[in-house]
Write an enzyme that holds these catalytic residues in place. Structure first.
Site, PDB file in Angstrom:
ATOM      1  CB  SER A  10      -0.901   0.012   1.239  1.00 44.08           C
ATOM      2  OG  SER A  10      -1.482   1.299   1.358  1.00 44.08           O
ATOM      3  CG  HIS A  35      -3.709  -1.753  -1.517  1.00 39.32           C
ATOM      4  ND1 HIS A  35      -4.780  -2.587  -1.789  1.00 39.32           N
ATOM      5  CD2 HIS A  35      -4.123  -0.947  -0.517  1.00 39.32           C
ATOM      6  CE1 HIS A  35      -5.782  -2.290  -0.980  1.00 39.32           C
ATOM      7  NE2 HIS A  35      -5.412  -1.287  -0.196  1.00 39.32           N
ATOM      8  CG  ASP A  37      -5.189   2.131   0.968  1.00 42.69           C
ATOM      9  OD1 ASP A  37      -6.114   1.302   0.921  1.00 42.69           O
ATOM     10  OD2 ASP A  37      -4.036   1.856   1.342  1.00 42.69           O
ATOM     11  CG  MET A  39      -8.671   6.644   2.452  1.00 39.13           C
ATOM     12  SD  MET A  39      -7.831   6.665   4.036  1.00 39.13           S
ATOM     13  CE  MET A  39      -6.919   5.098   3.947  1.00 39.13           C
ATOM     14  CG  HIS A  68      -9.222  -0.319  -0.306  1.00 40.16           C
ATOM     15  ND1 HIS A  68      -8.579  -0.521   0.906  1.00 40.16           N
ATOM     16  CD2 HIS A  68     -10.549  -0.349  -0.035  1.00 40.16           C
ATOM     17  CE1 HIS A  68      -9.487  -0.651   1.855  1.00 40.16           C
ATOM     18  NE2 HIS A  68     -10.682  -0.542   1.313  1.00 40.16           N
ATOM     19  CG  MET A  70     -11.599   2.788   2.105  1.00 43.27           C
ATOM     20  SD  MET A  70     -10.042   2.782   3.012  1.00 43.27           S
ATOM     21  CE  MET A  70      -8.886   2.798   1.639  1.00 43.27           C
ATOM     22  CG  MET A 139     -11.320  -3.541   5.372  1.00 36.23           C
ATOM     23  SD  MET A 139     -10.167  -2.278   4.772  1.00 36.23           S
ATOM     24  CE  MET A 139      -8.925  -1.980   5.924  1.00 36.23           C
ATOM     25  N   GLY A 144      -9.160   3.597   7.077  1.00 33.43           N
ATOM     26  CA  GLY A 144      -8.885   5.020   7.225  1.00 33.43           C
ATOM     27  C   GLY A 144      -7.424   5.368   7.413  1.00 33.43           C
ATOM     28  CG  PHE A 145      -6.068   6.552   9.992  1.00 30.11           C
ATOM     29  CD1 PHE A 145      -5.639   7.816   9.601  1.00 30.11           C
ATOM     30  CD2 PHE A 145      -7.327   6.417  10.547  1.00 30.11           C
ATOM     31  CE1 PHE A 145      -6.460   8.924   9.764  1.00 30.11           C
ATOM     32  CE2 PHE A 145      -8.159   7.519  10.721  1.00 30.11           C
ATOM     33  CZ  PHE A 145      -7.716   8.783  10.326  1.00 30.11           C
ATOM     34  N   GLY A 147      -0.797   1.701   9.643  1.00 26.56           N
ATOM     35  CA  GLY A 147      -0.094   1.607  10.917  1.00 26.56           C
ATOM     36  C   GLY A 147      -0.912   1.137  12.096  1.00 26.56           C
ATOM     37  CG  ASP A 181      -6.034  -3.227   3.324  1.00 23.87           C
ATOM     38  OD1 ASP A 181      -4.954  -2.917   3.842  1.00 23.87           O
ATOM     39  OD2 ASP A 181      -6.731  -2.426   2.655  1.00 23.87           O
ATOM     40  N   GLY A 182      -4.611  -4.595   6.370  1.00 23.14           N
ATOM     41  CA  GLY A 182      -4.544  -3.894   7.641  1.00 23.14           C
ATOM     42  C   GLY A 182      -3.743  -4.649   8.695  1.00 23.14           C
ATOM     43  N   GLY A 183      -2.660  -4.029   9.145  1.00 23.21           N
ATOM     44  CA  GLY A 183      -1.855  -4.636  10.206  1.00 23.21           C
ATOM     45  C   GLY A 183      -1.143  -5.913   9.795  1.00 23.21           C
ATOM     46  N   GLY A 203       1.205  -1.893   4.095  1.00 22.58           N
ATOM     47  CA  GLY A 203       1.794  -0.567   3.950  1.00 22.58           C
ATOM     48  C   GLY A 203       3.016  -0.427   4.823  1.00 22.58           C
ATOM     49  CB  SER A 204       3.377  -0.154   8.509  1.00 30.33           C
ATOM     50  OG  SER A 204       2.292   0.714   8.636  1.00 30.33           O
TER      51      SER A 204
HETATM   52  C1  DX5 Z   1      -6.407   1.295   5.601  1.00 30.77           C
HETATM   53  C2  DX5 Z   1      -5.891   0.890   4.259  1.00 30.77           C
HETATM   54  C3  DX5 Z   1      -4.736  -0.021   4.259  1.00 30.77           C
HETATM   55  C4  DX5 Z   1      -3.488   0.519   4.885  1.00 30.77           C
HETATM   56  C5  DX5 Z   1      -2.743  -0.625   5.455  1.00 30.77           C
HETATM   57  O1  DX5 Z   1      -7.671   1.849   5.459  1.00 30.77           O
HETATM   58  O2  DX5 Z   1      -6.917   0.249   3.522  1.00 30.77           O
HETATM   59  O3  DX5 Z   1      -4.463  -0.450   2.920  1.00 30.77           O
HETATM   60  O4  DX5 Z   1      -2.651   1.181   3.993  1.00 30.77           O
HETATM   61  O5  DX5 Z   1      -1.666  -0.127   6.157  1.00 30.77           O
HETATM   62  P1  DX5 Z   1      -0.850  -1.052   7.179  1.00 30.77           P
HETATM   63  O6  DX5 Z   1      -0.291  -2.180   6.392  1.00 30.77           O
HETATM   64  O7  DX5 Z   1       0.163  -0.122   7.711  1.00 30.77           O
HETATM   65  O8  DX5 Z   1      -1.843  -1.523   8.222  1.00 30.77           O
HETATM   66 ZN    ZN Z   2      -6.406  -0.581   1.558  1.00 29.90          ZN
END
Ligand code: DX5
Ligand code: ZN
Length: 229
Positions: A10, A35, A37, A39, A68, A70, A139, A144-145, A147, A181-183, A203-204
């Site tokens: 991401s 990916h 995102d 928003m 993606h 949102m 998810m 939304g974010f 990390g 997706d996420g964490g 992402g992170s």
């Molecule tokens: C959150 C996004 C994710 C986000 C994942 O709404 O959809 O794609 O970038 O970031 P990490 O991998 O840091 O959780």
């Molecule tokens: Zn995403």
């Protein structure tokens, strides 16, 4: 699990002042998809990337753009992301207004479609539209974010969607990617893959992980880099 899990870094965690370079770098490092995102500050409390940025990034990689959305409403902006070069467009069922028609319009344009199940969403949201999905995303954080921490209860949902996809395929249906997706980090990635995921967004863990981008991507697959190379 048959094939190697797909990794979709991401760019939400990349340097927004150098997104083109980030896309080229993760492409070269072995990303399977990019990916993106999107928003809108309405469906989620954050504002990120619009179709013009997607279009500007398009020449920087030939890998599939995994967009993606949102945004609410979703439907009216989908054509802009198709025109910008999206290969996958994944939408939230509750972002509206007409999920079935939105998925139909994505596929009619020759683009792969997907739905996203939020942590609070029931797995049954998939049932009426599974035949219109090329991808289902779970998810594992609230959208939304970047990390945020992985929500372990979503592993049961991954297993439940795995069973639904397998049953759909056994009845003659097409293949469907199961994305998380996420964490996602090397530890939670292992749990997701064991639960049946075939595609991981990170992402992170890619952009802010301990190693090079290539090492971080390999670690998510569960490979040492030497083995992956
Ligand atoms: C959150 C996004 C994710 C986000 C994942 O709404 O959809 O794609 O970038 O970031 P990490 O991998 O840091 O959780
Ligand atoms: Zn995403």
């Amino acid at each position: 699990m048959s094939d190697k899990v797909l990794i979709s870094p991401s760019i939400l965690s990349a340097d927004f002042a150098a997104l083109g370079q980030a896309v080229r770098d993760i492409d070269a490092a072995g990303a399977d998809m990019i990916h993106i995102d999107v928003m809108d500050g309405h469906y989620v409390p954050n504002l990120t990337i619009g179709p013009d940025v997607v279009k500007a990034l398009r020449p920087h990689s030939e890998k599939p753009f995994d967009v993606h959305l949102m945004i609410s409403p979703t439907e009216i902006l989908v054509p802009l992301f198709i025109a910008a070069g999206a290969d996958y467009i994944t939408v939230h069922p509750d972002a509206g207004p007409h999920l079935h028609r939105t998925l139909q319009s994505i596929r009619a344009a020759g683009v792969k479609s997907g739905i996203v199940l939020n942590p609070g969403a029931p797995v049954e949201q998939l049932d009426p539209v599974i035949d219109l999905c090329d991808q289902v995303m779970i998810m594992s954080v609230n959208p939304g974010f970047g990390g945020q921490s992985f929500i372990p209860s979503q592993l049961d949902k991954i297993r439940a969607v795995r069973a639904k996809i397998d049953a759909f395929k056994a009845a003659g249906g097409h293949d469907i990617l199961l994305q998380v997706d996420g964490g996602v980090n090397p530890t939670t990635a292992r749990d997701c893959i064991a639960a049946g995921a075939t595609s991981l967004v990170a992402g992170s863990a890619v952009f802010k992980g301990a190693g090079t981008y290539a090492e971080n991507i390999a670690a998510l697959r569960g490979d040492a880099l030497t083995k992956a190379a």
